[in-house]
Design an enzyme around this catalytic site. Sequence first.
Site, PDB file in Angstrom:
ATOM      1  N   ASP A 189      42.745  50.851  29.654  1.00 11.16           N
ATOM      2  CA  ASP A 189      42.588  49.875  30.712  1.00 11.16           C
ATOM      3  C   ASP A 189      44.005  49.368  31.092  1.00 11.16           C
ATOM      4  OD1 ASP A 189      41.382  47.783  32.333  1.00 11.16           O
ATOM      5  OD2 ASP A 189      41.932  46.414  30.705  1.00 11.16           O
ATOM      6  N   ASP A 223      44.703  46.085  33.464  1.00  7.35           N
ATOM      7  CA  ASP A 223      44.787  44.619  33.530  1.00  7.35           C
ATOM      8  C   ASP A 223      44.436  43.974  32.200  1.00  7.35           C
ATOM      9  OD1 ASP A 223      45.519  43.972  36.274  1.00  7.35           O
ATOM     10  OD2 ASP A 223      43.610  44.896  36.823  1.00  7.35           O
TER      11      ASP A 223
HETATM   12  C1  XBP Z   1      40.441  44.031  36.147  1.00 11.01           C
HETATM   13  C2  XBP Z   1      39.947  43.619  37.455  1.00 11.01           C
HETATM   14  C3  XBP Z   1      40.794  43.803  38.660  1.00 11.01           C
HETATM   15  C4  XBP Z   1      41.900  42.842  38.885  1.00 11.01           C
HETATM   16  C5  XBP Z   1      42.220  42.794  40.360  1.00 11.01           C
HETATM   17  O1  XBP Z   1      39.367  44.541  35.359  1.00 11.01           O
HETATM   18  O2  XBP Z   1      38.832  43.197  37.602  1.00 11.01           O
HETATM   19  O3  XBP Z   1      39.930  43.612  39.709  1.00 11.01           O
HETATM   20  O4  XBP Z   1      41.522  41.577  38.389  1.00 11.01           O
HETATM   21  O5  XBP Z   1      42.495  44.049  40.897  1.00 11.01           O
HETATM   22  P1  XBP Z   1      39.634  45.638  34.235  1.00 11.01           P
HETATM   23  P2  XBP Z   1      42.002  44.423  42.417  1.00 11.01           P
HETATM   24  O6  XBP Z   1      40.854  45.216  33.501  1.00 11.01           O
HETATM   25  O7  XBP Z   1      38.401  45.556  33.372  1.00 11.01           O
HETATM   26  O8  XBP Z   1      39.766  46.978  34.885  1.00 11.01           O
HETATM   27  O9  XBP Z   1      42.219  43.203  43.257  1.00 11.01           O
HETATM   28  O10 XBP Z   1      42.850  45.588  42.827  1.00 11.01           O
HETATM   29  O11 XBP Z   1      40.529  44.757  42.362  1.00 11.01           O
HETATM   30 MG    MG Z   2      41.153  44.624  31.529  1.00 14.81          MG
END
Ligand code: XBP
Ligand code: MG
Length: 257
Positions: free
Chosen positions: A3, A5
């Site tokens: 992952d 983020d």
């Molecule tokens: C991360 C997210 C992403 C970011 C924003 O989830 O939900 O949407 O917060 O990115 P994970 P975007 O780490 O579970 O993948 O604005 O590009 O959607």
């Molecule tokens: Mg995440």
Amino acid sequence: MFDVDGTLVDSERDGHRVAFNAAFAALGFSYRWDEEQYGRLLEITGGRRRLASFLLAQGHGEAEAEAAARSVHEMKTGLFSDMCRQGTIPARPGALRLLDELGALHVPLAIATTGSRAWVTPLLERLFGLGRFVAVLGGDDVPDLKPSPAVYETALERLGVDRAAAVAVEDSRNGLVAARAAGVRCVVVTNEYTAYQDFSEAELVVDGFGDPGELRVLAGDPTLLEGGAVTAGTLARVVEAGGVRASDGQHRPAPPR
Ligand code: XBP
Ligand code: MG
């Protein structure tokens, strides 16, 4: 499979949140998300969906909320991509070390994120180099976002790896549920937004990669670590352990092949 983020990078509180607020301001909305409120909003994956759900809750009609979410998200994506290119978003300590270790062992690596390609690509390129990843899959590439297993299922296909031989590294409950629904074992590396979530289906739960050596094991077998860190060997042992869950310490059958 990694992952992005909250896992490879510290991107939410001082990254995405700041860009969402700047986009609100640029488009004349008075909304601003503080750190605590943003933590709650993270329950909804995907920036556009997060915005739409928030705007609905503020009393906007469905069509208006969708349209506003689309334009705020487009603006936010541009601003956040600039932040990624400028180096504002830091890697989590130990993330690069772990990727390097896996690369040296020729372990095929994939990215499985909810984020948008427009910023994921420059971020990975700047911090880690894109060349090390066999596949980079984001929210644009799948029909459903986490906790749907779609991104992990697609990553497995692209890697050509059996799910029983794969490990997902995640930071959140939504990510863990997505990985498990794809039949993939999961190591969770928590952060301040996710530390109190339920990770009972994870093989190992830690609060960092172990660099510079102050990792806490929140659940799972501490002997999975090497020298107090999450290493390539840790991930190999998670695969070999086949079905051990951090929550119960008991063996369960490995997921079907
Ligand atoms: C991360 C997210 C992403 C970011 C924003 O989830 O939900 O949407 O917060 O990115 P994970 P975007 O780490 O579970 O993948 O604005 O590009 O959607
Ligand atoms: Mg995440």
